[in-house]
Design a protein around this motif. Structure first.
Motif, PDB file in Angstrom:
ATOM      1  N   ALA A   1       0.910  -1.217  -0.010  1.00 45.90           N
ATOM      2  CA  ALA A   1      -0.142  -0.029  -0.047  1.00 45.90           C
ATOM      3  C   ALA A   1       0.692   1.251  -0.018  1.00 45.90           C
ATOM      4  O   ALA A   1       2.072   1.376   0.740  1.00 45.90           O
ATOM      5  CB  ALA A   1      -0.944  -0.051   1.336  1.00 45.90           C
ATOM      6  N   ARG A   2       0.437   2.229  -0.662  1.00 44.10           N
ATOM      7  CA  ARG A   2       1.332   3.628  -0.633  1.00 44.10           C
ATOM      8  C   ARG A   2       1.377   4.135   0.814  1.00 44.10           C
ATOM      9  O   ARG A   2       2.644   4.655   0.840  1.00 44.10           O
ATOM     10  CB  ARG A   2       0.305   4.393  -1.553  1.00 44.10           C
ATOM     11  CG  ARG A   2       1.013   6.092  -1.679  1.00 44.10           C
ATOM     12  CD  ARG A   2       2.470   5.987  -2.524  1.00 44.10           C
ATOM     13  NE  ARG A   2       2.922   7.348  -2.556  1.00 44.10           N
ATOM     14  CZ  ARG A   2       3.886   7.764  -1.562  1.00 44.10           C
ATOM     15  NH1 ARG A   2       4.117   7.074  -0.459  1.00 44.10           N
ATOM     16  NH2 ARG A   2       4.395   9.036  -1.962  1.00 44.10           N
ATOM     17  N   SER A   3       0.644   4.079   1.603  1.00 41.54           N
ATOM     18  CA  SER A   3       0.796   4.501   2.856  1.00 41.54           C
ATOM     19  C   SER A   3       1.972   3.949   3.736  1.00 41.54           C
ATOM     20  O   SER A   3       2.284   4.508   4.784  1.00 41.54           O
ATOM     21  CB  SER A   3      -0.413   4.153   3.568  1.00 41.54           C
ATOM     22  OG  SER A   3      -0.789   2.927   3.933  1.00 41.54           O
ATOM     23  N   ARG A   4       2.433   2.815   3.379  1.00 42.86           N
ATOM     24  CA  ARG A   4       3.516   2.004   3.712  1.00 42.86           C
ATOM     25  C   ARG A   4       4.919   2.771   3.525  1.00 42.86           C
ATOM     26  O   ARG A   4       5.978   2.333   4.081  1.00 42.86           O
ATOM     27  CB  ARG A   4       3.733   0.469   3.256  1.00 42.86           C
ATOM     28  CG  ARG A   4       2.697  -0.313   3.558  1.00 42.86           C
ATOM     29  CD  ARG A   4       2.383  -0.820   5.121  1.00 42.86           C
ATOM     30  NE  ARG A   4       3.697  -1.327   5.514  1.00 42.86           N
ATOM     31  CZ  ARG A   4       3.761  -2.703   5.577  1.00 42.86           C
ATOM     32  NH1 ARG A   4       2.751  -3.444   5.411  1.00 42.86           N
ATOM     33  NH2 ARG A   4       4.795  -3.252   6.188  1.00 42.86           N
ATOM     34  N   TYR A   5       5.004   3.552   2.408  1.00 39.94           N
ATOM     35  CA  TYR A   5       6.217   4.176   1.972  1.00 39.94           C
ATOM     36  C   TYR A   5       6.159   5.936   2.319  1.00 39.94           C
ATOM     37  O   TYR A   5       5.207   6.430   2.094  1.00 39.94           O
ATOM     38  CB  TYR A   5       6.467   4.075   0.616  1.00 39.94           C
ATOM     39  CG  TYR A   5       6.330   2.694   0.034  1.00 39.94           C
ATOM     40  CD1 TYR A   5       7.673   2.060  -0.179  1.00 39.94           C
ATOM     41  CD2 TYR A   5       5.131   1.939  -0.327  1.00 39.94           C
ATOM     42  CE1 TYR A   5       7.449   0.847  -0.456  1.00 39.94           C
ATOM     43  CE2 TYR A   5       5.212   0.608  -0.730  1.00 39.94           C
ATOM     44  CZ  TYR A   5       6.415   0.054  -0.964  1.00 39.94           C
ATOM     45  OH  TYR A   5       6.408  -1.344  -1.166  1.00 39.94           O
ATOM     46  N   CYS A   6       7.295   6.176   2.733  1.00 35.95           N
ATOM     47  CA  CYS A   6       7.523   7.897   2.475  1.00 35.95           C
ATOM     48  C   CYS A   6       7.701   8.128   0.881  1.00 35.95           C
ATOM     49  O   CYS A   6       7.930   7.145   0.215  1.00 35.95           O
ATOM     50  CB  CYS A   6       8.656   8.167   3.382  1.00 35.95           C
ATOM     51  SG  CYS A   6      10.211   7.906   2.560  1.00 35.95           S
ATOM     52  N   ASP A   7       7.642   9.312   0.629  1.00 34.52           N
ATOM     53  CA  ASP A   7       7.691   9.875  -0.809  1.00 34.52           C
ATOM     54  C   ASP A   7       8.781   9.221  -1.430  1.00 34.52           C
ATOM     55  O   ASP A   7       9.024   8.730  -2.610  1.00 34.52           O
ATOM     56  CB  ASP A   7       7.528  11.495  -0.948  1.00 34.52           C
ATOM     57  CG  ASP A   7       6.250  11.792  -0.823  1.00 34.52           C
ATOM     58  OD1 ASP A   7       5.300  10.981  -0.597  1.00 34.52           O
ATOM     59  OD2 ASP A   7       6.139  12.927  -0.274  1.00 34.52           O
ATOM     60  N   GLU A   8      10.234   9.455  -0.862  1.00 34.16           N
ATOM     61  CA  GLU A   8      11.499   8.698  -1.373  1.00 34.16           C
ATOM     62  C   GLU A   8      11.398   7.322  -1.556  1.00 34.16           C
ATOM     63  O   GLU A   8      11.790   6.876  -2.552  1.00 34.16           O
ATOM     64  CB  GLU A   8      12.542   9.326  -0.432  1.00 34.16           C
ATOM     65  CG  GLU A   8      13.908   8.947  -1.101  1.00 34.16           C
ATOM     66  CD  GLU A   8      14.966   9.547  -0.261  1.00 34.16           C
ATOM     67  OE1 GLU A   8      16.023   9.512  -0.812  1.00 34.16           O
ATOM     68  OE2 GLU A   8      14.987   9.708   0.769  1.00 34.16           O
ATOM     69  N   GLU A   9      10.788   6.658  -0.499  1.00 35.53           N
ATOM     70  CA  GLU A   9      10.898   5.334  -0.537  1.00 35.53           C
ATOM     71  C   GLU A   9      10.215   4.662  -1.880  1.00 35.53           C
ATOM     72  O   GLU A   9      10.461   4.015  -2.654  1.00 35.53           O
ATOM     73  CB  GLU A   9      10.269   4.725   0.768  1.00 35.53           C
ATOM     74  CG  GLU A   9      11.280   4.660   1.903  1.00 35.53           C
ATOM     75  CD  GLU A   9      10.630   4.290   3.030  1.00 35.53           C
ATOM     76  OE1 GLU A   9      11.225   3.853   3.865  1.00 35.53           O
ATOM     77  OE2 GLU A   9       9.345   4.446   3.313  1.00 35.53           O
ATOM     78  N   TRP A  10       8.880   5.507  -1.938  1.00 39.56           N
ATOM     79  CA  TRP A  10       7.811   5.024  -3.098  1.00 39.56           C
ATOM     80  C   TRP A  10       8.612   5.420  -4.439  1.00 39.56           C
ATOM     81  O   TRP A  10       8.535   4.363  -5.205  1.00 39.56           O
ATOM     82  CB  TRP A  10       6.606   5.815  -3.128  1.00 39.56           C
ATOM     83  CG  TRP A  10       5.676   5.697  -4.159  1.00 39.56           C
ATOM     84  CD1 TRP A  10       5.447   6.428  -5.127  1.00 39.56           C
ATOM     85  CD2 TRP A  10       4.891   4.651  -4.057  1.00 39.56           C
ATOM     86  NE1 TRP A  10       4.370   5.835  -5.870  1.00 39.56           N
ATOM     87  CE2 TRP A  10       4.158   4.699  -5.237  1.00 39.56           C
ATOM     88  CE3 TRP A  10       4.552   3.446  -3.270  1.00 39.56           C
ATOM     89  CZ2 TRP A  10       3.004   3.735  -5.935  1.00 39.56           C
ATOM     90  CZ3 TRP A  10       3.675   2.566  -3.657  1.00 39.56           C
ATOM     91  CH2 TRP A  10       2.860   2.862  -4.706  1.00 39.56           C
TER      92      TRP A  10
END
Length: 72
Positions: free
Chosen positions: A9-18
């Motif tokens: 899920a997108r919520s599992r990542y910060c912007d840079e991790e994503w």
């Protein structure tokens, strides 16, 4: 790029991790400083077998270090 595991899920990542994970690169932190933006990430190609889209080495480390928690 080889077929990779589905994204978490997108919520599992910060912007840079994503950015890293969605581009097929390992987002594991290699070093971290006290200033924002000082995080150095791995950046190696993601392993097709990695639940978190880490490279082979970091995926293997996670499985070895805490096999009960890997993939949760």
């Amino acid at each position: 790029m080889p077929e990779l595991q589905p994204m978490l899920a997108r919520s599992r990542y910060c912007d840079e991790e994503w950015e890293y994970a969605s581009s097929g690169s390992c987002d594991r932190e290699l070093e971290c400083g006290i200033y924002p933006g000082r995080i150095v990430r791995c950046g190696q190609p993601s392993s097709p077998n990695s639940f978190y889209r880490w490279c082979d080495e970091h995926d293997r480390d996670a499985r070895d270090e805490n096999p009960a928690a890997y993939g949760k």
